[in-house]
Design a protein around this motif. Structure first.
Motif, mmCIF file in Angstrom:
data_model
loop_
_atom_site.group_PDB
_atom_site.id
_atom_site.type_symbol
_atom_site.label_atom_id
_atom_site.label_comp_id
_atom_site.label_asym_id
_atom_site.label_seq_id
_atom_site.Cartn_x
_atom_site.Cartn_y
_atom_site.Cartn_z
ATOM 1 N N ALA A 45 67.976 -59.391 44.946
ATOM 2 C CA ALA A 45 66.619 -59.567 44.328
ATOM 3 C C ALA A 45 65.413 -59.544 44.861
ATOM 4 O O ALA A 45 65.465 -59.392 46.084
ATOM 5 C CB ALA A 45 66.631 -61.156 43.868
ATOM 6 N N ALA A 46 64.518 -59.092 44.406
ATOM 7 C CA ALA A 46 63.121 -58.656 44.848
ATOM 8 C C ALA A 46 62.522 -59.646 45.865
ATOM 9 O O ALA A 46 61.931 -59.508 46.838
ATOM 10 C CB ALA A 46 61.906 -58.195 43.834
ATOM 11 N N SER A 47 62.639 -61.041 45.446
ATOM 12 C CA SER A 47 62.120 -62.171 45.882
ATOM 13 C C SER A 47 62.992 -62.329 47.393
ATOM 14 O O SER A 47 62.493 -63.210 48.241
ATOM 15 C CB SER A 47 62.256 -63.379 45.345
ATOM 16 O OG SER A 47 63.852 -63.877 44.791
ATOM 17 N N THR A 48 64.129 -61.914 47.619
ATOM 18 C CA THR A 48 64.837 -62.060 48.746
ATOM 19 C C THR A 48 64.296 -61.295 50.022
ATOM 20 O O THR A 48 64.155 -60.331 49.918
ATOM 21 C CB THR A 48 66.418 -61.934 48.516
ATOM 22 O OG1 THR A 48 66.812 -62.278 47.259
ATOM 23 C CG2 THR A 48 67.230 -62.112 49.900
ATOM 24 N N ARG A 51 69.296 -59.547 53.221
ATOM 25 C CA ARG A 51 69.880 -58.507 52.252
ATOM 26 C C ARG A 51 71.355 -58.264 52.587
ATOM 27 O O ARG A 51 72.388 -58.200 51.778
ATOM 28 C CB ARG A 51 68.848 -57.521 51.829
ATOM 29 C CG ARG A 51 67.860 -57.706 50.902
ATOM 30 C CD ARG A 51 67.073 -56.708 50.876
ATOM 31 N NE ARG A 51 65.836 -56.727 50.062
ATOM 32 C CZ ARG A 51 65.631 -56.891 48.837
ATOM 33 N NH1 ARG A 51 66.849 -56.802 47.960
ATOM 34 N NH2 ARG A 51 64.560 -57.346 48.284
#
Lengths: 258, 441
Positions: free
Chosen positions: B42-45, B50
């Motif tokens: 997810a982009a918000s992580t 990651r």
């Protein structure tokens, strides 16, 4: 090879042999059996235990591969078919009636009867199935499930299922073995009526009274057809069977095959 | 055929429940992993989180999928064992083996789909627990929260449904191909066994080779763990596939001992295993997997602790992964094992009824069943332990320089106690209950 097909013959075996390799002495269940079953006939096969009658029926119906010899059913050479073709043969050309009924308890009477047609991928003709069930005396029980029926009624469902595809031959293996006297008589009378209407029936039995319903009794002993009795009566069949059993006991005692 | 399949589910509730439970747990585990991976992508992580959030579920998810498929194949196989007459009847009236297998596959598809719905929902919860727990241990920051989305967990559910359906099609092969008039001949059986034996041998070799690569690595390399972990699992799966052969071998060697025990239960158990090893085979399979995977992974962790003391961040991460692998696989194998043991004991109601009718007490019948399970446990424990120790030897040499350190006493004893406890307790409870209620008709 071209085979001339005799239209009056429903099933024939040529030099049919079946040997079981048990690791020790091989058991010869069938020894070169030549047999011709007329179309529309009702044949009973009898013999002492271990005489080969079940093996003969299994080989003739394509349920078991013989060691050698051939079986012809109509224009099919049963012994040359692969597993898939044999399954199809059982759906369209052969009907089975067994001692243990072999009905699916989850399905209703009519669904059980129509199952072979559905397995063939054809939509069954419901009116024809109902006529067939009426013919075997179960017109009022089409939506019942097998556990709700008596033994005799379950066997009549099995007979209707065997007839649904209008098979060339119906094989019955001890069809009255699990039934009381009255139910047995009803089932045998039904089989007799079917034969009179042109259905070929081959029945394995150990009951002289059941065999008396047939047109001809074949007696098997030690893997061979040793006697035939046309237009049998229970008494004649019992006498012949008794003689065969005596002979088998004597042979066992002296170690000589019949 | 579809109607027949649906009616069969209603008719065979116990078998359907076993398959449903195995699939449910499989979906929970896999969709949980999918949720964690989706969070990693997810982009918000945060970027630092990651690597863990993607690699961890990728490694674990593939193992889980393989094990779910394996468990479904075995469960369907056991459930079909109780439907021999029905399948024979179908074959007699002209059903092809393919038609029977399709019926079983449709049944499983319906069961698996029903089980997958709550499975995906529970999977969300599992994913959330994994992400928050890992954040608490400090391995990830967890700043991005748990953002699984919808697609990944649902896709995981669909994959398990597909695996279960294919697994059922594969698992029903033997039952569907059986002759409609009798048992398969010895020759046919050994022909069917050959591909399985080859696969088992290959898996064991690949597993040992994977473990052996640890020898060429640096002692503090993460990849030594990454190579040995899958090595243990592969060796365990390979050994589990050889359950039939192991049972035959054990029956030959332990038979004398069982007879000397004297009790009628022990004698009957020995005879049963000789005549029908396939009844106890699934228990051996799952027990071997349980013992092999759990013993291997826990031994690795114990060696790691011995070599490095408390360990750094990477060590902690690996410890977390190892313990989670053991916990999840062990839980899953326990469910599959309990399922299969219950199903196979219940199928023997007729036999227990005959024993009761000739005067066997509930205790005698139960002792017979317990002896059989004990035999299965002994076989699985020996094979599982030998396999796991062999797979861990290169890791032990790398970490401590001593071959003997491959044998880690405490973890091995704990695994053996857990495995035998689950198997024997299930047998005693189910056996007693079935033997008490089984009466000849």
């Amino acid at each position: 090879m071209t085979i001339t097909i005799d239209k009056t013959v429903a099933l024939s075996t040529t030099a049919l042999s079946c040997t079981y390799d048990t690791g020790g002495t091989p058991i010869h269940a069938l020894r070169s059996v030549d047999l011709t079953i007329r179309r529309g006939s009702f044949t009973a096969i009898m013999g002492p235990s271990g005489s080969g009658k079940t093996t003969l029926m299994h080989c003739a119906a394509g349920l078991q591969k013989p060691t050698s010899g051939s079986v012809h059913l109509g224009d099919s050479e049963v012994t040359a078919l692969d597993e898939k073709s044999l399954a199809r043969l059982r759906r369209v050309a052969i009907g089975f009636v067994f001692q243990s009924f072999n009905l699916l308890p989850a399905l209703t009477v009519i669904e059980n009867v129509e199952l072979p047609v559905r397995l063939e991928g054809i939509r069954p003709d419901r009116a024809a199935t109902e006529r067939l069930l009426a013919r075997v005396g179960l017109g009022e029980r089409t939506s019942h499930r097998p556990p709700q029926l008596s033994g005799g009624q379950q066997q009549r469902v099995a007979i209707a299922r065997a007839l649904i595809a209008e098979p060339a031959v119906v094989f019955a293996d001890e069809p009255t073995g699990a039934l009381d006297l009255r139910s047995a008589r009803e089932v045998l009378t039904l089989l007799r009526e079917l034969a009179d209407a042109g259905q070929t029936i081959i029945m394995v039995t150990h009951d002289p009274a059941a065999a008396a319903y047939s047109d001809e009794v074949l007696f098997l002993a030690d893997g061979r057809i040793v006697d035939r009795l046309p237009d049998p009566t229970s008494r004649d069949v019992a006498v012949r069977m008794s003689a065969l059993l005596d002979q088998a006991e004597r042979a066992n005692a002296t170690g000589v095959a019949l | 055929m579809i109607r027949l399949a649906l009616l069969s589910i209603a008719r065979h509730r116990a078998g359907a429940a076993a398959t449903a439970l195995v699939t449910l747990v499989g979906v929970v585990l896999l969709s949980g992993m999918a949720g964690v991976m989706a969070t990693g992508l997810a982009a918000s992580t945060p970027g630092d989180d990651r690597a863990f959030l993607v690699q961890f579920p990728a490694i674990l998810g593939s193992w889980i999928l393989g094990i779910v498929a394996f468990a479904v194949i075995s469960t369907v196989g056991v459930a079909l064992g109780g439907r021999t007459d029905e399948i024979r009847g179908l074959r007699l009236i002209g059903a092809t083996p393919g038609q029977v297998r399709r019926m079983v596959a449709i049944e499983t598809l319906v069961i698996a789909t029903t089980a997958a719905v709550p499975g995906v929902l529970l999977g969300y919860a599992l994913g959330a627990v994994i992400v928050t727990t890992t954040a608490t241990t400090g391995v990830i920051s967890g700043a991005g929260g748990f953002v699984p989305g919808v697609l990944a967990p649902v896709l995981a559910g669909l994959i398990v449904i597909a695996a279960a359906t294919i697994g059922a099609f594969v698992g029903s092969r033997e039952a569907a191909n059986r002759s409609p008039i009798g048992e398969p001949t010895a020759k046919r059986r050994s022909q069917a066994a050959r591909p399985r034996r080859i696969l088992a041998g290959a898996l064991i070799l690949i597993g040992l080779a994977s473990s052996a690569t640890a020898l060429v690595m640096e002692p503090d390399s993460v990849y030594a763990t990454a190579a040995t972990g899958p090595g243990c699992v592969l060796v365990a799966v390979g050994a589990a596939l050889l359950a039939t052969e192991m049972l035959t071998l054990a029956e030959r060697t332990l038979l004398v001992a069982l007879h000397r025990l004297g009790g009628v239960g022990a004698r009957l158990a020995a005879t049963n295993i000789r005549i029908a090893p396939e009844r106890i085979r699934p228990a051996v399979t799952f027990l071997t997997l349980f013992v092999g995977v759990a013993a291997g992974t826990l031994s690795m962790q114990s060696i790691e602790n011995q070599a490095a003391g408390s360990g750094d961040g990477i060590g902690q991460l690996m410890a977390a992964i190892n313990y989670l692998v053991v916990l999840l696989i062990a839980a899953f194998m326990s469910i599959a094992l309990i399922n299969n043991l219950i199903a196979s004991i219940k199928q023997r109601r007729g036999e227990l009824a005959v024993m009761s009718s000739i005067g066997a007490t509930t205790g005698q019948s139960t002792r017979m069943l317990v002896c059989e399970t004990a035999m299965a446990t002994i076989v699985a424990v020996v094979v599982g332990l030998v396999g796991s120790i062999a797979a861990v030897i290169p890791f032990a040499i790398l970490k401590t320089g001593t071959v003997a350190d491959a044998v880690q006493g405490l973890p091995l004893i704990a695994v053996v106690i857990a495995a035998s406890g689950i198997a024997l307790l299930t047998t005693v409870i189910t056996g007693k209950q079935t033997a008490r209620t089984a009466r000849a008709v």
